[in-house]
Design a protein around this motif. Structure first.
Motif, PDB file in Angstrom:
ATOM      1  N   GLU A  29       0.776  -1.028  -0.046  1.00 37.83           N
ATOM      2  CA  GLU A  29       0.131  -0.052  -0.054  1.00 37.83           C
ATOM      3  C   GLU A  29       0.750   1.322   0.006  1.00 37.83           C
ATOM      4  O   GLU A  29       0.675   2.302  -0.614  1.00 37.83           O
ATOM      5  CB  GLU A  29      -1.035  -0.109   1.312  1.00 37.83           C
TER       6      GLU A  29
ATOM      7  N   ASN B 272       1.568   3.655  -3.716  1.00 37.10           N
ATOM      8  CA  ASN B 272       0.909   4.941  -3.663  1.00 37.10           C
ATOM      9  C   ASN B 272       1.638   5.777  -4.513  1.00 37.10           C
ATOM     10  O   ASN B 272       3.166   6.030  -4.483  1.00 37.10           O
ATOM     11  CB  ASN B 272       1.024   5.617  -2.097  1.00 37.10           C
TER      12      ASN B 272
ATOM     13  N   GLN C 185      -1.262   1.861  -7.564  1.00 39.84           N
ATOM     14  CA  GLN C 185      -2.034   2.562  -6.211  1.00 39.84           C
ATOM     15  C   GLN C 185      -3.139   1.808  -5.878  1.00 39.84           C
ATOM     16  O   GLN C 185      -3.415   1.551  -4.590  1.00 39.84           O
ATOM     17  CB  GLN C 185      -2.145   3.933  -6.449  1.00 39.84           C
TER      18      GLN C 185
END
Length: 109
Positions: A46, A50, A55
């Motif tokens: 995660e 990003n 993402q």
């Protein structure tokens, strides 16, 4: 935490192969004897994904069991525990599988 470096390598490899376009899903295979903590991989994914095309990607992880062969008694058996002992008590094992860590597939939008 070597899981962060692993996830960085996975994300870099995917971006290098398919570009930074939107990725729908990534499937990894992490053997139970690999020493990699799957929950840490999910957490790091995660963070590392990003701001990239990964993402919003779903991360699927297969965790195949290990297999080992005992040189002492000749038995071949499943092994999920990092304490590698045969039922006969021997630690003289050949690990046949379960240490793998690889990208199985990438689903592009």
């Amino acid at each position: 935490m070597h899981e962060l470096a692993i996830v960085e390598s996975v994300v870099d490899a995917i971006v290098e192969k398919v570009g930074d376009g939107p990725i729908a899903a990534v499937r990894l295979e992490i053997g139970k004897l690999s020493g990699v903590v799957v929950d840490s991989i999910r957490f790091c994914f995660e963070i590392v994904a990003n701001g990239t095309g990964l993402q919003d990607a779903r991360l699927d992880i297969d965790e195949p069991s290990g297999r080992a062969y005992c040189r002492e008694c000749g038995d071949e058996f499943d092994l999920d525990d990092p304490i590698m002992l045969c039922a006969c008590g021997s630690a003289d094992l050949d690990i046949l599988s379960g240490e793998q860590l690889r990208i199985i597939s990438v689903e592009v939008h």
